[in-house]
Write a protein that holds these residues in place. Structure first.
Motif, mmCIF file in Angstrom:
data_model
loop_
_atom_site.group_PDB
_atom_site.id
_atom_site.type_symbol
_atom_site.label_atom_id
_atom_site.label_comp_id
_atom_site.label_asym_id
_atom_site.label_seq_id
_atom_site.Cartn_x
_atom_site.Cartn_y
_atom_site.Cartn_z
ATOM 1 N N PRO A 78 0.825 -1.211 0.000
ATOM 2 C CA PRO A 78 0.000 0.000 0.000
ATOM 3 C C PRO A 78 0.860 1.262 0.000
ATOM 4 O O PRO A 78 2.067 1.215 0.227
ATOM 5 N N ILE A 79 0.219 2.382 -0.255
ATOM 6 C CA ILE A 79 0.870 3.686 -0.203
ATOM 7 C C ILE A 79 0.478 4.349 1.114
ATOM 8 O O ILE A 79 -0.673 4.292 1.528
ATOM 9 N N CYS A 80 1.430 4.979 1.769
ATOM 10 C CA CYS A 80 1.180 5.691 3.020
ATOM 11 C C CYS A 80 1.108 7.186 2.737
ATOM 12 O O CYS A 80 2.015 7.749 2.133
ATOM 13 N N ILE A 81 0.021 7.825 3.155
ATOM 14 C CA ILE A 81 -0.123 9.272 3.007
ATOM 15 C C ILE A 81 -0.195 9.885 4.402
ATOM 16 O O ILE A 81 -1.059 9.524 5.197
ATOM 17 N N ILE A 82 0.734 10.808 4.672
ATOM 18 C CA ILE A 82 0.787 11.458 5.976
ATOM 19 C C ILE A 82 0.397 12.923 5.785
ATOM 20 O O ILE A 82 1.146 13.696 5.193
ATOM 21 N N PRO A 83 -0.800 13.323 6.286
ATOM 22 C CA PRO A 83 -1.217 14.721 6.151
ATOM 23 C C PRO A 83 -0.606 15.584 7.258
ATOM 24 O O PRO A 83 -0.623 15.218 8.427
ATOM 25 N N LEU A 84 -0.042 16.731 6.880
ATOM 26 C CA LEU A 84 0.535 17.676 7.840
ATOM 27 C C LEU A 84 -0.035 19.063 7.574
ATOM 28 O O LEU A 84 0.377 19.724 6.635
#
Length: 76
Positions: A7-13
């Motif tokens: 999977p792809i990891c998306i980290i919102p900041l």
């Protein structure tokens, strides 16, 4: 047996947090706080890509300075 893709990891900041302004790039033990989350996501080797999504050019600069080979997205 078919092998599953990673999977792809998306980290919102977000820049303007309601509680502590710019908490994601405040230095904690000489590195931005967000570094630890991003670094762990990369080092687990569970993800095909780790992407940081942010609304701040300043965040992108700090993250790229501390973490090499990171994909970033800029959204508004």
């Amino acid at each position: 047996m078919k092998q599953l893709k990673k999977p792809i990891c998306i980290i919102p900041l977000r820049k303007n947090s309601e509680s502590i302004k710019n908490k994601n790039i405040i230095n904690f033990n000489k590195k931005p706080l967000a570094f630890y989350v991003i670094d762990q996501a990369i080092n687990t080797k569970l993800f095909a890509k780790v992407i940081v999504a942010t609304d701040s050019d300043e965040y992108i600069k700090k993250i790229k300075k501390n973490i090499k080979n990171i994909k970033t997205l800029l959204f508004f």
